[in-house]
Motif scaffolding. Structure first.
Motif, PDB file in Angstrom:
ATOM      1  N   ALA A  49     -34.533  21.421  30.701  1.00 24.31           N
ATOM      2  CA  ALA A  49     -33.139  21.855  30.698  1.00 24.31           C
ATOM      3  C   ALA A  49     -33.037  23.270  31.243  1.00 24.31           C
ATOM      4  CB  ALA A  49     -32.561  21.805  29.285  1.00 24.31           C
ATOM      5  N   GLY A  50     -31.902  23.568  31.867  1.00 26.76           N
ATOM      6  CA  GLY A  50     -31.641  24.900  32.367  1.00 26.76           C
ATOM      7  C   GLY A  50     -30.200  25.277  32.138  1.00 26.76           C
ATOM      8  N   ILE A  51     -29.922  26.577  32.084  1.00 22.86           N
ATOM      9  CA  ILE A  51     -28.571  27.070  31.870  1.00 22.86           C
ATOM     10  C   ILE A  51     -28.380  28.353  32.673  1.00 22.86           C
ATOM     11  CG2 ILE A  51     -29.222  28.340  29.761  1.00 22.86           C
ATOM     12  CD1 ILE A  51     -26.418  27.577  28.665  1.00 22.86           C
ATOM     13  N   THR A  52     -27.256  28.426  33.387  1.00 22.89           N
ATOM     14  CA  THR A  52     -26.993  29.616  34.187  1.00 22.89           C
ATOM     15  C   THR A  52     -26.433  30.737  33.309  1.00 22.89           C
ATOM     16  OG1 THR A  52     -24.754  28.889  34.763  1.00 22.89           O
ATOM     17  CG2 THR A  52     -26.537  28.221  36.227  1.00 22.89           C
ATOM     18  N   ARG A  53     -26.743  31.953  33.712  1.00 20.38           N
ATOM     19  CA  ARG A  53     -26.325  33.098  32.912  1.00 20.38           C
ATOM     20  C   ARG A  53     -24.817  33.321  32.981  1.00 20.38           C
ATOM     21  NH1 ARG A  53     -28.216  37.763  30.587  1.00 20.38           N
ATOM     22  NH2 ARG A  53     -26.884  39.603  30.777  1.00 20.38           N
ATOM     23  N   SER A  54     -24.262  33.200  34.170  1.00 24.42           N
ATOM     24  CA  SER A  54     -22.866  33.585  34.334  1.00 24.42           C
ATOM     25  C   SER A  54     -21.905  32.554  33.762  1.00 24.42           C
ATOM     26  CB  SER A  54     -22.570  33.806  35.817  1.00 24.42           C
ATOM     27  OG  SER A  54     -22.860  32.644  36.552  1.00 24.42           O
ATOM     28  N   LYS A  65     -31.292  13.961  27.536  1.00 30.36           N
ATOM     29  CA  LYS A  65     -29.833  14.003  27.391  1.00 30.36           C
ATOM     30  C   LYS A  65     -29.410  13.329  26.095  1.00 30.36           C
ATOM     31  CE  LYS A  65     -28.516  14.259  32.262  1.00 30.36           C
ATOM     32  NZ  LYS A  65     -27.938  13.533  33.431  1.00 30.36           N
ATOM     33  N   GLY A  66     -28.516  13.990  25.375  1.00 29.84           N
ATOM     34  CA  GLY A  66     -28.030  13.463  24.114  1.00 29.84           C
ATOM     35  C   GLY A  66     -28.906  13.814  22.919  1.00 29.84           C
ATOM     36  N   ARG A  67     -30.096  14.376  23.189  1.00 26.35           N
ATOM     37  CA  ARG A  67     -30.991  14.760  22.088  1.00 26.35           C
ATOM     38  C   ARG A  67     -31.261  16.268  22.068  1.00 26.35           C
ATOM     39  NH1 ARG A  67     -36.150  13.049  22.097  1.00 26.35           N
ATOM     40  NH2 ARG A  67     -36.301  12.935  24.372  1.00 26.35           N
ATOM     41  N   PHE A  68     -31.354  16.874  23.230  1.00 18.49           N
ATOM     42  CA  PHE A  68     -31.652  18.307  23.329  1.00 18.49           C
ATOM     43  C   PHE A  68     -30.389  19.066  23.742  1.00 18.49           C
ATOM     44  CE2 PHE A  68     -36.475  18.025  24.490  1.00 18.49           C
ATOM     45  CZ  PHE A  68     -36.677  17.195  23.396  1.00 18.49           C
ATOM     46  N   ILE A  69     -30.267  20.274  23.220  1.00 25.59           N
ATOM     47  CA  ILE A  69     -29.140  21.132  23.573  1.00 25.59           C
ATOM     48  C   ILE A  69     -29.664  22.510  23.949  1.00 25.59           C
ATOM     49  CG2 ILE A  69     -26.994  22.193  22.788  1.00 25.59           C
ATOM     50  CD1 ILE A  69     -26.833  19.922  20.698  1.00 25.59           C
ATOM     51  N   ILE A  70     -29.300  22.969  25.143  1.00 23.43           N
ATOM     52  CA  ILE A  70     -29.688  24.306  25.579  1.00 23.43           C
ATOM     53  C   ILE A  70     -28.498  25.238  25.411  1.00 23.43           C
ATOM     54  CG2 ILE A  70     -29.099  23.945  28.029  1.00 23.43           C
ATOM     55  CD1 ILE A  70     -31.658  25.613  28.676  1.00 23.43           C
ATOM     56  N   SER A  71     -28.779  26.462  25.001  1.00 17.11           N
ATOM     57  CA  SER A  71     -27.731  27.464  24.850  1.00 17.11           C
ATOM     58  C   SER A  71     -28.312  28.832  25.187  1.00 17.11           C
ATOM     59  CB  SER A  71     -27.159  27.445  23.435  1.00 17.11           C
ATOM     60  OG  SER A  71     -28.165  27.733  22.482  1.00 17.11           O
ATOM     61  N   ARG A  72     -27.417  29.812  25.297  1.00 19.04           N
ATOM     62  CA  ARG A  72     -27.879  31.156  25.674  1.00 19.04           C
ATOM     63  C   ARG A  72     -27.113  32.203  24.907  1.00 19.04           C
ATOM     64  NH1 ARG A  72     -23.342  30.645  28.242  1.00 19.04           N
ATOM     65  NH2 ARG A  72     -22.450  32.061  29.792  1.00 19.04           N
ATOM     66  N   ASP A  73     -27.728  33.365  24.783  1.00 17.81           N
ATOM     67  CA  ASP A  73     -27.085  34.547  24.237  1.00 17.81           C
ATOM     68  C   ASP A  73     -27.325  35.654  25.252  1.00 17.81           C
ATOM     69  OD1 ASP A  73     -26.387  36.924  22.943  1.00 17.81           O
ATOM     70  OD2 ASP A  73     -27.034  36.193  20.994  1.00 17.81           O
ATOM     71  N   ASN A  74     -26.335  35.913  26.085  1.00 17.53           N
ATOM     72  CA  ASN A  74     -26.519  36.882  27.163  1.00 17.53           C
ATOM     73  C   ASN A  74     -26.776  38.287  26.649  1.00 17.53           C
ATOM     74  OD1 ASN A  74     -26.224  34.899  29.103  1.00 17.53           O
ATOM     75  ND2 ASN A  74     -24.109  35.425  29.606  1.00 17.53           N
ATOM     76  N   THR A  78     -31.510  35.813  25.843  1.00 17.38           N
ATOM     77  CA  THR A  78     -32.293  34.785  25.151  1.00 17.38           C
ATOM     78  C   THR A  78     -31.685  33.413  25.398  1.00 17.38           C
ATOM     79  OG1 THR A  78     -32.988  36.342  23.437  1.00 17.38           O
ATOM     80  CG2 THR A  78     -33.119  34.001  22.898  1.00 17.38           C
ATOM     81  N   VAL A  79     -32.571  32.452  25.570  1.00 19.02           N
ATOM     82  CA  VAL A  79     -32.159  31.062  25.707  1.00 19.02           C
ATOM     83  C   VAL A  79     -32.813  30.256  24.591  1.00 19.02           C
ATOM     84  CG1 VAL A  79     -34.041  30.490  27.293  1.00 19.02           C
ATOM     85  CG2 VAL A  79     -31.954  29.129  27.317  1.00 19.02           C
ATOM     86  N   TYR A  80     -32.086  29.245  24.134  1.00 19.84           N
ATOM     87  CA  TYR A  80     -32.546  28.412  23.030  1.00 19.84           C
ATOM     88  C   TYR A  80     -32.571  26.953  23.468  1.00 19.84           C
ATOM     89  CZ  TYR A  80     -31.007  32.613  20.570  1.00 19.84           C
ATOM     90  OH  TYR A  80     -30.813  33.908  20.177  1.00 19.84           O
ATOM     91  N   LEU A  81     -33.475  26.210  22.877  1.00 20.86           N
ATOM     92  CA  LEU A  81     -33.514  24.769  23.109  1.00 20.86           C
ATOM     93  C   LEU A  81     -33.593  24.085  21.754  1.00 20.86           C
ATOM     94  CD1 LEU A  81     -33.578  22.570  25.335  1.00 20.86           C
ATOM     95  CD2 LEU A  81     -36.067  22.523  25.031  1.00 20.86           C
ATOM     96  N   GLN A  82     -32.488  23.482  21.353  1.00 22.13           N
ATOM     97  CA  GLN A  82     -32.452  22.706  20.120  1.00 22.13           C
ATOM     98  C   GLN A  82     -32.889  21.294  20.452  1.00 22.13           C
ATOM     99  OE1 GLN A  82     -31.705  23.657  16.883  1.00 22.13           O
ATOM    100  NE2 GLN A  82     -32.350  21.565  16.365  1.00 22.13           N
ATOM    101  N   MET A  83     -33.977  20.858  19.864  1.00 22.16           N
ATOM    102  CA  MET A  83     -34.541  19.544  20.157  1.00 22.16           C
ATOM    103  C   MET A  83     -34.395  18.659  18.928  1.00 22.16           C
ATOM    104  SD  MET A  83     -37.962  20.673  22.266  1.00 22.16           S
ATOM    105  CE  MET A  83     -38.752  21.415  20.839  1.00 22.16           C
ATOM    106  N   ASN A  84     -33.612  17.606  19.068  1.00 22.96           N
ATOM    107  CA  ASN A  84     -33.347  16.692  17.975  1.00 22.96           C
ATOM    108  C   ASN A  84     -33.912  15.313  18.287  1.00 22.96           C
ATOM    109  OD1 ASN A  84     -31.755  18.715  16.635  1.00 22.96           O
ATOM    110  ND2 ASN A  84     -30.036  18.184  17.967  1.00 22.96           N
ATOM    111  N   THR A  85     -34.043  14.515  17.260  1.00 22.80           N
ATOM    112  CA  THR A  85     -34.536  13.147  17.404  1.00 22.80           C
ATOM    113  C   THR A  85     -35.788  13.129  18.287  1.00 22.80           C
ATOM    114  OG1 THR A  85     -32.177  12.550  17.449  1.00 22.80           O
ATOM    115  CG2 THR A  85     -33.754  10.766  17.691  1.00 22.80           C
ATOM    116  N   LEU A  86     -36.733  13.964  17.946  1.00 20.94           N
ATOM    117  CA  LEU A  86     -37.940  14.088  18.759  1.00 20.94           C
ATOM    118  C   LEU A  86     -38.763  12.811  18.721  1.00 20.94           C
ATOM    119  CD1 LEU A  86     -38.754  17.764  17.882  1.00 20.94           C
ATOM    120  CD2 LEU A  86     -38.577  16.866  20.214  1.00 20.94           C
TER     121      LEU A  86
END
Length: 116
Positions: A49-54, A65-74, A78-86
């Protein structure tokens, strides 16, 4: 120099969750995107997964898809990867990456092991 520090890997049972974090520091002016790749034994490294800064635009591998969620704190770079239903086939070394202008930088990797 650019430093990427990852945390949050470990051992979890199938169906469980883990949260990875990656903090960037150093010469990060021009940071475009951050995210995660993974590499399982005997396999090629693949984008997770990737996420743009802007704009915060996200992209995911179909397998997560549907299990992992990527987020950022500019503010924290820092970027986070929440991994569910592993699943056991999520087992891999997960590498954080940062694109700064046209250059890609890598973290040292963190092991994620999912037991069945």
């Amino acid at each position: 120099q650019v430093h990427l520090v990852e945390s949050g890997g470990g051992l979890v049972q199938a169906g469980g969750s883990l949260r990875l974090s990656c903090a960037a520091s150093g010469s990060i002016f021009g940071l475009v995107e951050m995210g995660w790749y993974r590499q399982a034994p005997g396999k090629q490294r693949e984008l997770v997964a990737g996420i743009t800064r802007s704009l915060g635009s996200m992209n995911y591998a179909d397998s997560v898809k549907g299990r992992f969620i990527i987020s950022r704190d500019n503010a924290k770079n820092t970027v986070y990867l929440q991994m569910n239903t592993l699943r056991p086939n999520d087992t891999a070394v997960y590498y954080c990456y940062a694109q700064i202008r046209v250059q890609i930088y890598w973290g040292q990797g963190t092991q994620v092991t999912v037991s069945s």
